[in-house]
Scaffold this motif. Structure first.
Motif, PDB file in Angstrom:
ATOM      1  N   SER A 108      10.545   5.533   4.592  1.00 32.21           N
ATOM      2  CA  SER A 108       9.596   4.825   3.738  1.00 32.21           C
ATOM      3  C   SER A 108       9.589   3.336   4.079  1.00 32.21           C
ATOM      4  CB  SER A 108       9.959   5.023   2.264  1.00 32.21           C
ATOM      5  OG  SER A 108      11.243   4.491   1.990  1.00 32.21           O
ATOM      6  N   PHE A 109       8.544   2.663   3.602  1.00 30.36           N
ATOM      7  CA  PHE A 109       8.354   1.244   3.860  1.00 30.36           C
ATOM      8  C   PHE A 109       7.988   0.542   2.553  1.00 30.36           C
ATOM      9  CE2 PHE A 109       7.194   3.663   7.604  1.00 30.36           C
ATOM     10  CZ  PHE A 109       7.899   3.022   8.613  1.00 30.36           C
ATOM     11  N   ASP A 110       8.396  -0.714   2.444  1.00 35.58           N
ATOM     12  CA  ASP A 110       7.897  -1.503   1.315  1.00 35.58           C
ATOM     13  C   ASP A 110       6.762  -2.430   1.741  1.00 35.58           C
ATOM     14  OD1 ASP A 110       9.611  -3.118   2.766  1.00 35.58           O
ATOM     15  OD2 ASP A 110      10.682  -3.921   1.026  1.00 35.58           O
ATOM     16  N   LEU A 111       6.391  -2.373   3.041  1.00 35.24           N
ATOM     17  CA  LEU A 111       5.247  -3.128   3.548  1.00 35.24           C
ATOM     18  C   LEU A 111       4.610  -2.364   4.708  1.00 35.24           C
ATOM     19  CD1 LEU A 111       3.455  -5.682   3.783  1.00 35.24           C
ATOM     20  CD2 LEU A 111       5.236  -6.666   5.260  1.00 35.24           C
ATOM     21  N   SER A 136       3.776   6.835   2.588  1.00 29.64           N
ATOM     22  CA  SER A 136       5.035   6.279   3.081  1.00 29.64           C
ATOM     23  C   SER A 136       5.430   4.991   2.386  1.00 29.64           C
ATOM     24  CB  SER A 136       4.942   6.027   4.596  1.00 29.64           C
ATOM     25  OG  SER A 136       4.008   4.999   4.881  1.00 29.64           O
ATOM     26  N   LEU A 137       4.548   4.465   1.531  1.00 29.86           N
ATOM     27  CA  LEU A 137       4.858   3.244   0.784  1.00 29.86           C
ATOM     28  C   LEU A 137       5.747   3.553  -0.408  1.00 29.86           C
ATOM     29  CD1 LEU A 137       1.707   0.964   0.325  1.00 29.86           C
ATOM     30  CD2 LEU A 137       3.874   0.349   1.396  1.00 29.86           C
ATOM     31  N   GLU A 138       6.756   2.739  -0.604  1.00 33.19           N
ATOM     32  CA  GLU A 138       7.588   2.845  -1.797  1.00 33.19           C
ATOM     33  C   GLU A 138       6.796   2.400  -3.021  1.00 33.19           C
ATOM     34  OE1 GLU A 138      10.893   0.375  -0.874  1.00 33.19           O
ATOM     35  OE2 GLU A 138      11.592   1.633   0.775  1.00 33.19           O
ATOM     36  N   LEU A 166     -11.171   1.520   1.030  1.00 35.33           N
ATOM     37  CA  LEU A 166      -9.891   1.330   0.367  1.00 35.33           C
ATOM     38  C   LEU A 166     -10.030   1.359  -1.156  1.00 35.33           C
ATOM     39  CD1 LEU A 166      -8.381  -1.382   2.683  1.00 35.33           C
ATOM     40  CD2 LEU A 166      -7.245   0.746   2.072  1.00 35.33           C
ATOM     41  N   GLY A 167     -11.171   0.947  -1.642  1.00 35.73           N
ATOM     42  CA  GLY A 167     -11.394   0.940  -3.081  1.00 35.73           C
ATOM     43  C   GLY A 167     -11.418   2.321  -3.694  1.00 35.73           C
ATOM     44  N   THR A 168     -11.539   3.359  -2.872  1.00 34.35           N
ATOM     45  CA  THR A 168     -11.555   4.737  -3.370  1.00 34.35           C
ATOM     46  C   THR A 168     -10.240   5.466  -3.124  1.00 34.35           C
ATOM     47  OG1 THR A 168     -12.404   5.719  -1.307  1.00 34.35           O
ATOM     48  CG2 THR A 168     -14.029   4.831  -2.863  1.00 34.35           C
ATOM     49  N   GLN A 169      -9.251   4.782  -2.523  1.00 35.31           N
ATOM     50  CA  GLN A 169      -8.003   5.448  -2.154  1.00 35.31           C
ATOM     51  C   GLN A 169      -7.062   5.541  -3.347  1.00 35.31           C
ATOM     52  OE1 GLN A 169      -7.142   6.912   0.747  1.00 35.31           O
ATOM     53  NE2 GLN A 169      -5.255   7.565  -0.266  1.00 35.31           N
ATOM     54  N   PRO A 170      -6.661   6.753  -3.744  1.00 31.99           N
ATOM     55  CA  PRO A 170      -5.723   6.891  -4.865  1.00 31.99           C
ATOM     56  C   PRO A 170      -4.367   6.272  -4.531  1.00 31.99           C
ATOM     57  CG  PRO A 170      -6.780   8.996  -4.322  1.00 31.99           C
ATOM     58  CD  PRO A 170      -7.101   8.056  -3.209  1.00 31.99           C
ATOM     59  N   GLY A 171      -3.688   5.813  -5.572  1.00 36.03           N
ATOM     60  CA  GLY A 171      -2.332   5.317  -5.414  1.00 36.03           C
ATOM     61  C   GLY A 171      -2.219   3.854  -5.085  1.00 36.03           C
ATOM     62  N   LEU A 185      -9.682  -9.854   4.088  1.00 43.05           N
ATOM     63  CA  LEU A 185      -8.237  -9.683   3.931  1.00 43.05           C
ATOM     64  C   LEU A 185      -7.961  -9.188   2.516  1.00 43.05           C
ATOM     65  CD1 LEU A 185      -5.169 -10.196   4.478  1.00 43.05           C
ATOM     66  CD2 LEU A 185      -5.601 -12.596   3.901  1.00 43.05           C
ATOM     67  N   GLN A 186      -7.319  -8.028   2.412  1.00 45.71           N
ATOM     68  CA  GLN A 186      -6.986  -7.481   1.098  1.00 45.71           C
ATOM     69  C   GLN A 186      -5.501  -7.139   1.021  1.00 45.71           C
ATOM     70  OE1 GLN A 186      -9.750  -4.140   0.472  1.00 45.71           O
ATOM     71  NE2 GLN A 186     -10.855  -5.450  -0.957  1.00 45.71           N
ATOM     72  N   VAL A 187      -4.959  -7.283  -0.189  1.00 48.67           N
ATOM     73  CA  VAL A 187      -3.576  -6.901  -0.461  1.00 48.67           C
ATOM     74  C   VAL A 187      -3.597  -5.898  -1.607  1.00 48.67           C
ATOM     75  CG1 VAL A 187      -1.276  -7.661  -1.135  1.00 48.67           C
ATOM     76  CG2 VAL A 187      -2.731  -9.168   0.252  1.00 48.67           C
ATOM     77  N   HIS A 188      -3.057  -4.716  -1.346  1.00 47.13           N
ATOM     78  CA  HIS A 188      -2.916  -3.683  -2.372  1.00 47.13           C
ATOM     79  C   HIS A 188      -1.437  -3.436  -2.635  1.00 47.13           C
ATOM     80  CE1 HIS A 188      -7.049  -2.793  -1.040  1.00 47.13           C
ATOM     81  NE2 HIS A 188      -7.213  -2.199  -2.207  1.00 47.13           N
ATOM     82  N   GLN A 189      -1.132  -2.944  -3.818  1.00 47.55           N
ATOM     83  CA  GLN A 189       0.212  -2.509  -4.148  1.00 47.55           C
ATOM     84  C   GLN A 189       0.196  -1.021  -4.504  1.00 47.55           C
ATOM     85  OE1 GLN A 189       2.916  -5.701  -6.136  1.00 47.55           O
ATOM     86  NE2 GLN A 189       0.965  -5.864  -7.156  1.00 47.55           N
ATOM     87  N   ARG A 190       1.253  -0.343  -4.136  1.00 44.97           N
ATOM     88  CA  ARG A 190       1.398   1.077  -4.477  1.00 44.97           C
ATOM     89  C   ARG A 190       1.686   1.194  -5.956  1.00 44.97           C
ATOM     90  NH1 ARG A 190       1.243   6.108  -5.034  1.00 44.97           N
ATOM     91  NH2 ARG A 190       2.286   7.587  -3.657  1.00 44.97           N
ATOM     92  N   THR A 191       0.911   2.016  -6.627  1.00 50.85           N
ATOM     93  CA  THR A 191       1.156   2.216  -8.049  1.00 50.85           C
ATOM     94  C   THR A 191       2.428   3.027  -8.257  1.00 50.85           C
ATOM     95  OG1 THR A 191      -0.268   4.162  -8.005  1.00 50.85           O
ATOM     96  CG2 THR A 191      -1.279   2.083  -8.649  1.00 50.85           C
TER      97      THR A 191
END
Length: 208
Positions: A108-111, A136-138, A166-171, A185-191
C-alpha cells in the motif's frame, strides 16, 4: 468508438529521438509545475509513494524530499535508465520498468502521483488504473493528478477531462483543485472505511 490507448511506438519514437523529449529538466514551465505539485501535498511527510509514468525522473527527485520511500516507474526502458541516473544519489528512490495498470506494485501507499499519464489511456484502461490506484491507497492517503489541458493528437482527453473522470471515482474526496490555462492539478484524499472525508490540513493542526 473509444480510441485505444496511445501505442508504445509513440513513446519509443519520442525517447529514441531524445533522452528528454519534452525537455522536462530545462523548461521553466515544467519546473514550476513540479514545484506546485509538491507544494500542494497536504502532508509534510509521506511513508511510501508511487509515481507511475515518471519519465526522466524530474518530479521523482522532488518527491524524494518529502517521502521516506518513492517507487517510480515508466513503460519505456530508456526513460527508466535516465530516471535511474537522475536519482542515483537518492537511497530512498527505486525506479522500475513497468506497464500500468497491467503491472502494479505490491503493498500500500500513502501517496500516489499521476502526472501527465492519464490522458494516454482509453476509457477501460483508465478505469482499471484508477481502481488500482485508489485500492492501493491507505485510508486518508493522497492521490495527486496533474495534466496538460490543451488538445494533443496523441492524448485521448485534456486535463479537464481527467478531472471530470476523477470526480466520479468512488473512494476519493477532493481536497484541492488548481486550474490554469495550461494544466489542471488536483489533490484527492482516500476516504475512510466508513466513507468519511479525512480532515484537511488546518483541521489536523487544530486550526479549524
Amino acid at each position: 468508438m473509444t480510441r485505444p490507448r496511445t501505442p508504445d511506438a509513440y513513446f519509443d519514437g519520442m525517447y529514441g529521438a531524445a533522452r528528454d523529449p519534452w525537455r522536462l529538466a530545462e523548461r521553466w514551465y515544467e519546473r514550476r509545475k513540479y514545484d506546485l505539485t509538491v507544494a500542494a501535498l497536504p502532508r509534510a511527510r509521506y511513508r511510501r509513494a508511487f509515481e507511475p509514468g515518471c519519465s526522466v525522473g524530474e518530479l521523482t527527485v522532488r518527491l524524494a524530499e518529502r517521502c521516506d520511500a518513492v517507487l517510480a516507474c515508466d513503460r519505456v526502458e530508456s526513460a527508466v535508465e535516465t530516471a535511474r541516473e537522475r536519482t542515483a544519489g537518492l537511497a530512498n528512490v527505486s525506479v522500475r520498468r513497468m506497464l500500468v495498470p497491467e503491472e502494479w506494485p505490491d503493498g500500500s501507499f500513502d501517496l500516489v502521483v499521476l502526472s501527465e499519464l492519464l490522458y494516454y489511456l482509453d476509457d477501460s484502461t483508465l478505469d482499471e488504473l484508477l481502481e488500482r490506484a485508489v485500492g492501493s491507497l491507505e485510508p486518508a492517503g493522497t492521490l495527486v493528478t496533474v495534466h496538460w489541458n490543451h488538445p494533443v493528437a496523441e492524448h485521448l482527453r485534456t486535463g479537464t477531462g481527467v478531472a471530470r473522470r476523477l470526480g466520479t471515482q468512488p473512494g476519493l474526496a477532493l481536497l484541492a483543485d488548481h486550474r490554469e490555462e495550461d494544466f489542471v492539478l488536483q489533490v484527492h484524499q482516500r476516504t475512510g472505511p466508513d466513507g468519511r472525508t479525512p480532515p484537511g490540513v488546518a483541521a489536523r493542526e487544530g486550526l479549524a
